[in-house]
Design a protein around this motif. Structure first.
Motif, PDB file in Angstrom:
ATOM      1  N   GLU A   1       0.125 -18.302  -4.752  1.00 53.34           N
ATOM      2  CA  GLU A   1       0.140 -17.351  -5.903  1.00 53.34           C
ATOM      3  C   GLU A   1      -0.780 -17.568  -7.173  1.00 53.34           C
ATOM      4  O   GLU A   1      -1.651 -16.569  -7.076  1.00 53.34           O
TER       5      GLU A   1
ATOM      6  N   ARG B   1       4.583 -10.222 -11.662  1.00 52.21           N
ATOM      7  CA  ARG B   1       4.934 -10.807 -10.635  1.00 52.21           C
ATOM      8  C   ARG B   1       5.941 -12.273 -10.769  1.00 52.21           C
ATOM      9  O   ARG B   1       6.784 -12.202 -10.039  1.00 52.21           O
TER      10      ARG B   1
ATOM     11  N   LEU C   1       9.203 -11.237  -5.776  1.00 55.74           N
ATOM     12  CA  LEU C   1       7.930 -10.855  -5.646  1.00 55.74           C
ATOM     13  C   LEU C   1       7.541  -9.671  -5.014  1.00 55.74           C
ATOM     14  O   LEU C   1       6.642  -8.695  -5.395  1.00 55.74           O
ATOM     15  N   ALA C   2       8.186  -9.256  -4.042  1.00 53.00           N
ATOM     16  CA  ALA C   2       8.105  -7.854  -3.258  1.00 53.00           C
ATOM     17  C   ALA C   2       8.219  -6.947  -4.118  1.00 53.00           C
ATOM     18  O   ALA C   2       7.678  -5.865  -3.937  1.00 53.00           O
ATOM     19  N   THR C   3       9.239  -6.927  -4.994  1.00 59.91           N
ATOM     20  CA  THR C   3       9.712  -5.713  -6.047  1.00 59.91           C
ATOM     21  C   THR C   3       8.408  -5.603  -6.920  1.00 59.91           C
ATOM     22  O   THR C   3       8.664  -4.334  -7.564  1.00 59.91           O
TER      23      THR C   3
ATOM     24  N   ARG D   1      -7.652 -12.110  -7.875  1.00 64.54           N
ATOM     25  CA  ARG D   1      -7.786 -10.990  -8.351  1.00 64.54           C
ATOM     26  C   ARG D   1      -8.452 -10.818  -9.731  1.00 64.54           C
ATOM     27  O   ARG D   1      -8.484  -9.634 -10.407  1.00 64.54           O
TER      28      ARG D   1
ATOM     29  N   GLU E   1       4.960  -6.091  -5.999  1.00 61.76           N
ATOM     30  CA  GLU E   1       3.942  -6.076  -5.240  1.00 61.76           C
ATOM     31  C   GLU E   1       2.913  -4.859  -6.143  1.00 61.76           C
ATOM     32  O   GLU E   1       3.109  -3.974  -6.424  1.00 61.76           O
ATOM     33  N   GLY E   2       1.687  -5.438  -6.325  1.00 60.67           N
ATOM     34  CA  GLY E   2       0.535  -4.738  -6.831  1.00 60.67           C
ATOM     35  C   GLY E   2       0.433  -4.664  -8.423  1.00 60.67           C
ATOM     36  O   GLY E   2      -0.180  -4.104  -9.024  1.00 60.67           O
ATOM     37  N   ARG E   3       1.466  -5.287  -9.009  1.00 67.42           N
ATOM     38  CA  ARG E   3       1.776  -5.542 -10.274  1.00 67.42           C
ATOM     39  C   ARG E   3       0.699  -6.610 -11.050  1.00 67.42           C
ATOM     40  O   ARG E   3       0.573  -7.383 -10.199  1.00 67.42           O
TER      41      ARG E   3
ATOM     42  N   THR F   1      11.726 -11.930  -2.558  1.00 69.38           N
ATOM     43  CA  THR F   1      12.202 -10.628  -2.725  1.00 69.38           C
ATOM     44  C   THR F   1      11.868 -10.154  -3.866  1.00 69.38           C
ATOM     45  O   THR F   1      11.338  -9.113  -4.119  1.00 69.38           O
TER      46      THR F   1
END
Length: 219
Positions: A153, A102, A91-93, A160, A95-97, A89
């Motif tokens: 991860e 993260r 990690l989901a908050t 990335r 996302e994309g950072r 949860t």
């Protein structure tokens, strides 16, 4: 006979047999969490004491479990499930950072979950140790799951361009040992720091693993 007897529906008080069984199991686990985590501990608890704390009979205990070790095993998995859900949860908050944000979000959520109830820490890091070969295998298998989580991860961050490309399994295993040891000692009062400082230190340690000295992002 005028007719056949009806088969029992399995419902009593508006609840099915499965619902009543789940409720009994939950009560035994709740009692185990209390006695193992904030009482005499696993080794100091008897089936009779656990049943009394759950408000149930020993006969009902044996309908749900074979031994007290089964209760400890179920609690260990449950505590880890709660912690894993919290980390995901977190990690989901984020996302994309960037990776630093993260891992910070994930570890803040994880640490808040496992330290929010000291009983969970005691079961996961103390009571489970040295009980039996079976529980030792379970402990190591669950720790391996956390290693897989970190490796995934790290690999995503490397793809990335935010981390070095390498095999992270050895480093992730060492890092998980650090997490367990530091949180255990912090909860026991041997670390003079607040939880945010503990999490920040773990994040710095993980980022150092992901971005070793001399590493630079690919141009």
């Amino acid at each position: 006979m005028a007719g056949r007897l009806k088969q029992p529906t399995g419902r009593y008080g508006g609840r099915s047999a499965e619902e009543r069984q789940a409720e009994r199991r939950r009560r035994f686990l709740d009692a185990g969490l209390q006695l193992f985590g904030d009482g005499p501990g696993f080794r100091g608890t008897t089936i009779a004491a656990l049943s009394e704390a759950a408000g149930l009979s020993t006969r009902q205990f044996y309908e749900e479990f074979r031994t007290l070790e089964d209760v400890l095993a179920a609690l260990h998995l449950q505590v880890n499930d709660w912690a894993e859900e919290a980390a995901l949860t977190g990690l989901a908050t984020a996302e994309g950072r960037p990776v630093a944000e993260r891992v910070t979000a994930a570890f803040r959520a994880y640490a808040a979950n496992v330290t929010g109830d000291p009983r969970r820490l005691r079961i996961t890091f103390t009571e489970i140790i040295g009980v039996s070969p079976r529980l030792e295998r379970q402990r190591l298998e669950r720790r391996s799951r956390w290693v897989d989580f970190l490796c995934a991860e790290a690999a995503a961050a490397a793809d990335r361009g935010e981390a070095a490309h390498r095999d992270y399994r050895l480093a992730a295993t060492a890092f998980i040992g650090s997490v367990n040891g530091l949180l255990h000692d912090w909860q026991a009062g041997y670390v003079d720091a607040d939880l945010d400082e503990v999490v920040d230190e773990l994040v710095r340690l993980l980022l150092g693993i992901l971005r070793p000295v001399g590493w630079r992002p690919a141009p």
